[in-house]
Design a protein around this motif. Structure first.
Motif, PDB file in Angstrom:
ATOM      1  N   GLU A  72      24.466  34.747 -29.836  1.00  0.00           N
ATOM      2  CA  GLU A  72      24.990  33.436 -30.187  1.00  0.00           C
ATOM      3  C   GLU A  72      25.840  32.839 -29.078  1.00  0.00           C
ATOM      4  OE1 GLU A  72      27.624  34.390 -33.563  1.00  0.00           O
ATOM      5  OE2 GLU A  72      29.291  34.174 -32.146  1.00  0.00           O
ATOM      6  N   MET A  73      26.016  31.521 -29.167  1.00  0.00           N
ATOM      7  CA  MET A  73      27.109  30.839 -28.491  1.00  0.00           C
ATOM      8  C   MET A  73      28.247  30.825 -29.511  1.00  0.00           C
ATOM      9  SD  MET A  73      25.259  27.709 -26.413  1.00  0.00           S
ATOM     10  CE  MET A  73      24.305  27.085 -27.811  1.00  0.00           C
ATOM     11  N   HIS A  74      29.357  31.441 -29.190  1.00  0.00           N
ATOM     12  CA  HIS A  74      30.373  31.734 -30.188  1.00  0.00           C
ATOM     13  C   HIS A  74      30.900  30.502 -30.918  1.00  0.00           C
ATOM     14  CE1 HIS A  74      30.364  35.878 -29.121  1.00  0.00           C
ATOM     15  NE2 HIS A  74      30.951  35.725 -27.950  1.00  0.00           N
ATOM     16  N   ASP A  75      30.882  29.354 -30.260  1.00  0.00           N
ATOM     17  CA  ASP A  75      31.518  28.174 -30.859  1.00  0.00           C
ATOM     18  C   ASP A  75      30.519  27.150 -31.372  1.00  0.00           C
ATOM     19  OD1 ASP A  75      30.508  27.274 -28.472  1.00  0.00           O
ATOM     20  OD2 ASP A  75      32.386  26.399 -27.730  1.00  0.00           O
ATOM     21  N   ASN A  76      29.269  27.572 -31.576  1.00  0.00           N
ATOM     22  CA  ASN A  76      28.230  26.608 -31.942  1.00  0.00           C
ATOM     23  C   ASN A  76      27.896  26.673 -33.432  1.00  0.00           C
ATOM     24  OD1 ASN A  76      25.252  25.669 -32.251  1.00  0.00           O
ATOM     25  ND2 ASN A  76      25.956  24.806 -30.306  1.00  0.00           N
ATOM     26  N   PRO A  77      28.108  25.603 -34.191  1.00  0.00           N
ATOM     27  CA  PRO A  77      27.892  25.635 -35.643  1.00  0.00           C
ATOM     28  C   PRO A  77      26.430  25.793 -36.043  1.00  0.00           C
ATOM     29  CG  PRO A  77      28.402  23.397 -34.923  1.00  0.00           C
ATOM     30  CD  PRO A  77      28.638  24.287 -33.743  1.00  0.00           C
ATOM     31  N   ILE A  78      25.502  25.276 -35.242  1.00  0.00           N
ATOM     32  CA  ILE A  78      24.089  25.417 -35.575  1.00  0.00           C
ATOM     33  C   ILE A  78      23.669  26.888 -35.521  1.00  0.00           C
ATOM     34  CG2 ILE A  78      21.730  24.909 -34.808  1.00  0.00           C
ATOM     35  CD1 ILE A  78      23.027  22.606 -36.242  1.00  0.00           C
ATOM     36  N   THR A 115      18.289  34.527 -28.712  1.00  0.00           N
ATOM     37  CA  THR A 115      19.396  33.975 -27.942  1.00  0.00           C
ATOM     38  C   THR A 115      19.559  32.510 -28.284  1.00  0.00           C
ATOM     39  OG1 THR A 115      20.432  33.924 -25.746  1.00  0.00           O
ATOM     40  CG2 THR A 115      18.130  33.206 -25.886  1.00  0.00           C
ATOM     41  N   SER A 116      20.647  31.933 -27.838  1.00  0.00           N
ATOM     42  CA  SER A 116      20.906  30.515 -28.084  1.00  0.00           C
ATOM     43  C   SER A 116      21.381  29.861 -26.801  1.00  0.00           C
ATOM     44  CB  SER A 116      21.959  30.353 -29.189  1.00  0.00           C
ATOM     45  OG  SER A 116      23.091  31.156 -28.934  1.00  0.00           O
ATOM     46  N   VAL A 117      20.844  28.677 -26.546  1.00  0.00           N
ATOM     47  CA  VAL A 117      21.188  27.924 -25.343  1.00  0.00           C
ATOM     48  C   VAL A 117      21.351  26.454 -25.721  1.00  0.00           C
ATOM     49  CG1 VAL A 117      19.908  29.530 -23.868  1.00  0.00           C
ATOM     50  CG2 VAL A 117      18.780  27.452 -24.693  1.00  0.00           C
ATOM     51  N   SER A 118      21.859  25.685 -24.777  1.00  0.00           N
ATOM     52  CA  SER A 118      22.081  24.261 -25.017  1.00  0.00           C
ATOM     53  C   SER A 118      21.330  23.443 -23.975  1.00  0.00           C
ATOM     54  CB  SER A 118      23.581  23.970 -24.946  1.00  0.00           C
ATOM     55  OG  SER A 118      23.839  22.603 -25.129  1.00  0.00           O
ATOM     56  N   GLN A 119      20.630  22.407 -24.442  1.00  0.00           N
ATOM     57  CA  GLN A 119      19.907  21.501 -23.553  1.00  0.00           C
ATOM     58  C   GLN A 119      20.038  20.070 -24.067  1.00  0.00           C
ATOM     59  OE1 GLN A 119      16.085  24.351 -22.244  1.00  0.00           O
ATOM     60  NE2 GLN A 119      15.751  22.414 -23.267  1.00  0.00           N
ATOM     61  N   GLU A 120      19.866  19.109 -23.159  1.00  0.00           N
ATOM     62  CA  GLU A 120      19.821  17.706 -23.570  1.00  0.00           C
ATOM     63  C   GLU A 120      18.459  17.351 -24.148  1.00  0.00           C
ATOM     64  OE1 GLU A 120      21.017  15.211 -20.369  1.00  0.00           O
ATOM     65  OE2 GLU A 120      23.061  16.024 -20.270  1.00  0.00           O
ATOM     66  N   ILE A 126      13.315  30.946 -19.678  1.00  0.00           N
ATOM     67  CA  ILE A 126      12.094  31.690 -19.974  1.00  0.00           C
ATOM     68  C   ILE A 126      12.403  33.185 -19.952  1.00  0.00           C
ATOM     69  CG2 ILE A 126       9.765  32.240 -19.167  1.00  0.00           C
ATOM     70  CD1 ILE A 126       9.916  29.461 -20.268  1.00  0.00           C
ATOM     71  N   ASN A 127      11.925  33.901 -20.966  1.00  0.00           N
ATOM     72  CA  ASN A 127      12.091  35.356 -21.093  1.00  0.00           C
ATOM     73  C   ASN A 127      13.536  35.807 -21.281  1.00  0.00           C
ATOM     74  OD1 ASN A 127       9.307  36.064 -20.837  1.00  0.00           O
ATOM     75  ND2 ASN A 127       9.455  35.713 -18.629  1.00  0.00           N
ATOM     76  N   GLN A 128      14.406  34.876 -21.642  1.00  0.00           N
ATOM     77  CA  GLN A 128      15.797  35.273 -21.880  1.00  0.00           C
ATOM     78  C   GLN A 128      15.910  36.118 -23.143  1.00  0.00           C
ATOM     79  OE1 GLN A 128      18.778  32.426 -20.814  1.00  0.00           O
ATOM     80  NE2 GLN A 128      20.082  32.946 -22.545  1.00  0.00           N
ATOM     81  N   ALA A 129      15.008  35.886 -24.098  1.00  0.00           N
ATOM     82  CA  ALA A 129      14.976  36.670 -25.333  1.00  0.00           C
ATOM     83  C   ALA A 129      13.599  36.500 -25.945  1.00  0.00           C
ATOM     84  CB  ALA A 129      16.058  36.208 -26.301  1.00  0.00           C
ATOM     85  N   ASP A 130      13.345  37.231 -27.024  1.00  0.00           N
ATOM     86  CA  ASP A 130      12.060  37.090 -27.709  1.00  0.00           C
ATOM     87  C   ASP A 130      11.956  35.732 -28.399  1.00  0.00           C
ATOM     88  OD1 ASP A 130      11.034  39.772 -27.153  1.00  0.00           O
ATOM     89  OD2 ASP A 130      12.672  40.449 -28.437  1.00  0.00           O
ATOM     90  N   PHE A 131      13.098  35.241 -28.887  1.00  0.00           N
ATOM     91  CA  PHE A 131      13.154  33.898 -29.454  1.00  0.00           C
ATOM     92  C   PHE A 131      14.388  33.192 -28.903  1.00  0.00           C
ATOM     93  CE2 PHE A 131      10.731  36.292 -32.590  1.00  0.00           C
ATOM     94  CZ  PHE A 131       9.612  35.484 -32.721  1.00  0.00           C
ATOM     95  N   ILE A 132      14.213  31.924 -28.540  1.00  0.00           N
ATOM     96  CA  ILE A 132      15.285  31.147 -27.937  1.00  0.00           C
ATOM     97  C   ILE A 132      15.554  29.932 -28.815  1.00  0.00           C
ATOM     98  CG2 ILE A 132      16.014  29.826 -25.918  1.00  0.00           C
ATOM     99  CD1 ILE A 132      13.367  32.008 -24.984  1.00  0.00           C
ATOM    100  N   ILE A 133      16.793  29.825 -29.278  1.00  0.00           N
ATOM    101  CA  ILE A 133      17.227  28.662 -30.046  1.00  0.00           C
ATOM    102  C   ILE A 133      17.823  27.660 -29.060  1.00  0.00           C
ATOM    103  CG2 ILE A 133      18.688  27.809 -31.912  1.00  0.00           C
ATOM    104  CD1 ILE A 133      18.907  30.780 -32.849  1.00  0.00           C
ATOM    105  N   VAL A 134      17.194  26.513 -28.952  1.00  0.00           N
ATOM    106  CA  VAL A 134      17.711  25.461 -28.073  1.00  0.00           C
ATOM    107  C   VAL A 134      18.410  24.429 -28.944  1.00  0.00           C
ATOM    108  CG1 VAL A 134      17.143  23.659 -26.426  1.00  0.00           C
ATOM    109  CG2 VAL A 134      15.922  25.829 -26.358  1.00  0.00           C
ATOM    110  N   ILE A 135      19.693  24.228 -28.671  1.00  0.00           N
ATOM    111  CA  ILE A 135      20.516  23.328 -29.472  1.00  0.00           C
ATOM    112  C   ILE A 135      20.838  22.083 -28.669  1.00  0.00           C
ATOM    113  CG2 ILE A 135      22.733  23.100 -30.657  1.00  0.00           C
ATOM    114  CD1 ILE A 135      22.055  26.490 -30.427  1.00  0.00           C
ATOM    115  N   ASP A 136      20.830  20.956 -29.347  1.00  0.00           N
ATOM    116  CA  ASP A 136      21.160  19.691 -28.689  1.00  0.00           C
ATOM    117  C   ASP A 136      22.529  19.789 -28.024  1.00  0.00           C
ATOM    118  OD1 ASP A 136      22.177  16.913 -28.350  1.00  0.00           O
ATOM    119  OD2 ASP A 136      20.275  16.409 -29.290  1.00  0.00           O
ATOM    120  N   ALA A 137      22.591  19.386 -26.772  1.00  0.00           N
ATOM    121  CA  ALA A 137      23.831  19.501 -25.991  1.00  0.00           C
ATOM    122  C   ALA A 137      24.965  18.660 -26.567  1.00  0.00           C
ATOM    123  CB  ALA A 137      23.570  19.095 -24.539  1.00  0.00           C
TER     124      ALA A 137
END
Length: 286
Positions: A56-62, A254-259, A269-280
């Motif tokens: 997780e991103m520790h401070d991300n509500p999604i 894993t979780s990441v943030s993108q615009e 790519i390949n950071q994890a088996d599943f990647i959650i991309v959350i609106d920046a």
């Protein structure tokens, strides 16, 4: 036939229009960067996986919402054990007492060392475990020992009494400083980096892996919530898990943030088996 084709075209157009009018907060991708649905990810998690590392991103509500939703959905068909980096191993007694109603929520929060965002982000997971009579395992090394390692290296742990060693991974600690993520830590810290800094990260990873395996039961899935850096690229916790129990089936999230949510950026790519991309633009919990 012509009318049918026209109808089909209009239906497709309406669907695309509806999709364009949506404003999703997140998008799921697999390791290769292909979009996947929540249902597809959930089906994969249910497919005989023994250990799930939810980064997780520790401070991300999604992310925190998804952690709870995934846990609820898995519990419908799987026997679960929950565990988290966010509670330290010497607080396990307090966790157990709360789960068994021996401690009130007020007593629990005053006796355990909890993160500043515990109430909003981790208490719901603990309460779900309580409601469903599930185990919740505190997996992280007590911060006092990680701090000592940061200052003096692994050797400082040798002098601990057995009553304190029970809260950390068994000594001596297996250590591979050349893992790419550990080397990245040194690079990010620049002149402030040190071998002891990487050791402090490793003792956390090793301890979390130890307590995951110690509490993994047959016919159970252990879902572990941790900062994504502790499991990204199948390193950190997962590296230690595989050194001790390579036969288990693992999956990482894993979780990441993108615009832009439409495509996964190449560096993820390949950071994890599943990647959650959350609106920046998503707000944070603290």
């Amino acid at each position: 036939m012509r009318l049918l084709l026209i109808y089909s075209f209009l239906l497709l157009l309406n669907c695309k229009t509806a999709q364009s009018q949506n404003k999703p907060a997140y998008q799921l991708f697999n390791a290769e960067g292909k979009k996947v649905t929540y249902r597809a990810m959930l089906d994969s998690l249910k497919n005989q996986k023994d250990i799930i590392l939810f980064g997780e991103m520790h401070d991300n509500p999604i992310v925190h919402w998804l952690e709870l939703e995934v846990t609820k959905d898995l519990a419908e068909t799987k026997n679960l054990t929950l565990g988290a980096e966010m509670i330290e191993t010497d607080n396990q007694t307090a966790v157990n007492a709360y789960l068994k109603d021996s401690l009130s929520i007020k007593e629990f929060t005053s006796s355990a060392r909890l993160w500043v965002n515990h109430k909003t982000d981790y208490q719901p997971l603990l309460d779900f475990a309580k409601a469903k009579n599930l185990k919740f395992i505190a997996t992280n090394i007590p911060r006092i020992y990680a701090s000592r390692v940061y200052k003096q290296g692994f050797e400082v742990l040798d002098s601990l009494p057995p009553t304190e060693k029970q809260f950390i991974a068994p000594l001596p600690i297996l250590f591979e400083p050349n893992l790419p993520r550990y080397k990245e830590i040194l690079k990010m810290m620049g002149e402030h980096g040190s071998p002891q800094l990487v050791m402090a990260q490793a003792i956390k990873d090793a301890t979390m892996a130890h307590f995951i395996l110690k509490n993994l039961e047959n016919d159970h899935v252990f879902i572990h919530y941790n900062g994504s850096y502790h499991s990204d690229y199948h390193e950190g916790i997962l590296w230690y898990l595989k050194q001790q129990a390579s036969h288990h089936k693992y999956v990482t999230i894993t979780s990441v943030s993108q615009e832009n949510l439409e495509t996964l950026e190449d560096n993820y790519i390949n950071q994890a088996d599943f990647i959650i991309v959350i609106d920046a633009d998503m707000t944070t919990t603290y």
